[in-house]
Design a protein around this motif. Sequence first.
Motif, PDB file in Angstrom:
ATOM      1  N   ALA A   1       1.003   0.136 -11.400  1.00  0.00           N
ATOM      2  CA  ALA A   1      -0.278  -0.944 -11.024  1.00  0.00           C
ATOM      3  C   ALA A   1      -1.922  -0.427 -11.739  1.00  0.00           C
ATOM      4  N   LYS A   2      -2.022   1.143 -10.657  1.00  0.00           N
ATOM      5  CA  LYS A   2      -3.657   1.772 -10.770  1.00  0.00           C
ATOM      6  C   LYS A   2      -3.036   2.333 -12.132  1.00  0.00           C
ATOM      7  N   HIS A   3      -2.060   2.973 -12.439  1.00  0.00           N
ATOM      8  CA  HIS A   3      -1.301   3.613 -13.596  1.00  0.00           C
ATOM      9  C   HIS A   3      -2.030   2.459 -14.870  1.00  0.00           C
ATOM     10  N   ILE A   4      -1.135   1.805 -14.930  1.00  0.00           N
ATOM     11  CA  ILE A   4      -1.767   0.573 -15.507  1.00  0.00           C
ATOM     12  C   ILE A   4      -3.187   0.131 -16.007  1.00  0.00           C
ATOM     13  N   GLN A   5      -3.734  -0.112 -14.732  1.00  0.00           N
ATOM     14  CA  GLN A   5      -5.122  -0.502 -15.060  1.00  0.00           C
ATOM     15  C   GLN A   5      -6.464   0.412 -15.159  1.00  0.00           C
ATOM     16  N   GLY A   6      -5.707   2.321 -15.235  1.00  0.00           N
ATOM     17  CA  GLY A   6      -6.740   2.497 -15.429  1.00  0.00           C
ATOM     18  C   GLY A   6      -6.086   2.965 -17.247  1.00  0.00           C
TER      19      GLY A   6
ATOM     20  N   ALA B   1       0.889  -1.181   0.037  1.00  0.00           N
ATOM     21  CA  ALA B   1       0.260   0.492  -0.229  1.00  0.00           C
ATOM     22  C   ALA B   1       1.131   0.775   0.093  1.00  0.00           C
ATOM     23  N   GLY B   2       0.403   2.084  -1.066  1.00  0.00           N
ATOM     24  CA  GLY B   2       1.202   3.916  -1.055  1.00  0.00           C
ATOM     25  C   GLY B   2       2.540   3.469  -1.416  1.00  0.00           C
ATOM     26  N   SER B   3       2.741   2.239  -1.973  1.00  0.00           N
ATOM     27  CA  SER B   3       4.701   1.750  -2.827  1.00  0.00           C
ATOM     28  C   SER B   3       4.221   2.383  -3.844  1.00  0.00           C
ATOM     29  N   GLU B   4       5.367   2.672  -4.669  1.00  0.00           N
ATOM     30  CA  GLU B   4       5.487   3.371  -6.576  1.00  0.00           C
ATOM     31  C   GLU B   4       4.795   2.065  -6.982  1.00  0.00           C
TER      32      GLU B   4
END
Length: 263
Positions: free
Chosen positions: A222-227, A214-217
């Motif tokens: 990963a969230k950016h790729i999912q977006g 949590a809170g890591s780079e």
Amino acid sequence: MGSRQELIGWVNELLHTNYTKVEQLGSAYCQIIDSIYGDVKMERVKFNANQEYEYVENFKILLNSFAKHKIDKPVDPTKLIKCRFQDNFEFLQWLRRFWESYAPSTGYDAVGRRQGRAAGPVDTRRPISSASSGRGSSVGAYRRPAVAAGGSRAPVSARAPVRPAAQTGQQVAELSRQLGEHKVLIETAEKERDFYFCKLREIEMYLQATEFPAGSELESMAKHIQGILYSTEETDAEAAQMVQDEYQDHQQASQHMDEEETF
């Protein structure tokens, strides 16, 4: 859980539709999720989809909603788009269980949410092509014979010349050759599309199955790729602006650190 008739009856009662087959429910999946959360962009759902790209757009909307509400259910659109009974039946069974667990007790205005648009069964055997509809208009059409200025039929010499059979045969052969080339191009494009879609699906499944600190780079990446994976035409511009803003912030932070090291 539930027979085929029971599940179809539940969908028709919930959405005020008249589906008769499980394989027809592509767009209905989006509205079932909307009946739970009420925030699916129903104006973008293609309820009478009969082309593959329309099915893909609907499932992109569905997957966006899954990601937004963190619904942990792997979905393979490539199987559901093929309109096979077993794949859609199993997904509908899961969707019914999910709905019963999370649907609010308040009523749902299905017709109002889709702005009065009709939603119902579409022929799942083959897509409708514009070429086939265009041919139907000329079948059996009566052609009036050419009439001369005096009211009598024009002589044979004044009518359109009849093309030799050899010339017609050459044209047919040329059209057949062009058709063969187009088929090869289409098959190649479909293979490339399926190949890259499978790669993207593998990336998606890996991100869903992996727990990042949590809170890591890594979590941020990963969230950016999912977006990127779940983006639509409407969100592409917003995502691009966010990436540009993040890049500018990163550049400013790096410049500030360089200035501090200089002093």
